[in-house]
Design a protein around this motif. Structure first.
Motif, short mmCIF file in Angstrom:
data_model
loop_
_atom_site.label_atom_id
_atom_site.label_comp_id
_atom_site.label_asym_id
_atom_site.label_seq_id
_atom_site.Cartn_x
_atom_site.Cartn_y
_atom_site.Cartn_z
N THR A 264 4.33 1.28 11.28
CA THR A 264 5.45 1.17 10.35
C THR A 264 6.49 0.15 10.81
O THR A 264 7.37 -0.22 10.05
N PRO B 221 -5.70 -4.72 11.03
CA PRO B 221 -4.54 -3.93 10.60
C PRO B 221 -4.00 -3.13 11.78
O PRO B 221 -4.75 -2.52 12.53
N PHE C 210 -1.12 -6.34 1.32
CA PHE C 210 -1.59 -5.64 2.50
C PHE C 210 -1.31 -6.46 3.74
O PHE C 210 -1.31 -7.68 3.70
N THR D 76 -1.85 -2.26 6.78
CA THR D 76 -2.79 -1.22 6.34
C THR D 76 -4.14 -1.82 5.95
O THR D 76 -4.26 -3.02 5.75
N LEU E 3 -1.67 -0.66 11.42
CA LEU E 3 -1.36 0.69 10.95
C LEU E 3 -0.01 1.21 11.44
O LEU E 3 0.22 2.40 11.53
N ASP F 60 0.87 -1.17 0.00
CA ASP F 60 0.00 0.00 0.00
C ASP F 60 0.91 1.23 0.00
O ASP F 60 1.48 1.59 1.02
N SER F 61 1.07 1.83 -1.18
CA SER F 61 2.08 2.87 -1.35
C SER F 61 1.67 3.85 -2.43
O SER F 61 0.67 3.65 -3.13
N SER G 268 -6.83 -2.95 3.74
CA SER G 268 -7.09 -3.30 2.34
C SER G 268 -8.47 -2.85 1.91
O SER G 268 -8.70 -2.55 0.73
#
Length: 96
Positions: free
Chosen positions: A71, A67, A41, A44, A69, A23-24, A46
């Motif tokens: 990093t 998710p 995914f 994040t 969320l 997801d970018s 989907s």
């Protein structure tokens, strides 16, 4: 090639037959260019991303944190490791 400017990045994505990405920004550029996409995914959402020509892949294992969320992952084995390369390859072949 493709990393010196946003224009080069867009041109590089446009040269792809299929883009495999998380997801970018690349995913969204590929979608705007009507490219075929294999989107990966995990951390994040989907459900928040539409993929017109392609597929969304999620981890095959059970995770109570998705998710997240985040990093960075706090688990011993990050969820993205449960998207198997063979599964990605199978989806690429379907799109080609």
């Amino acid at each position: 090639k493709g990393l010196a400017s946003i224009e080069e990045y867009i041109e590089w994505i446009n040269s792809c037959k299929v883009l495999v990405t998380n997801d970018s920004l690349g995913l969204h550029i590929a979608h705007a260019l009507d490219k075929k996409i294999v989107a990966l995914f995990g951390p994040t959402l989907s459900s928040e991303v539409y993929v017109k020509h392609g597929v969304k892949l999620l981890p095959e294992g059970e995770y109570d944190c998705l998710p997240c969320l985040s990093t960075t992952c706090i688990k011993e084995k990050p969820c993205m490791y449960d998207i198997k390369p063979a599964t990605v390859w199978k989806e690429i072949q379907k799109l080609l």
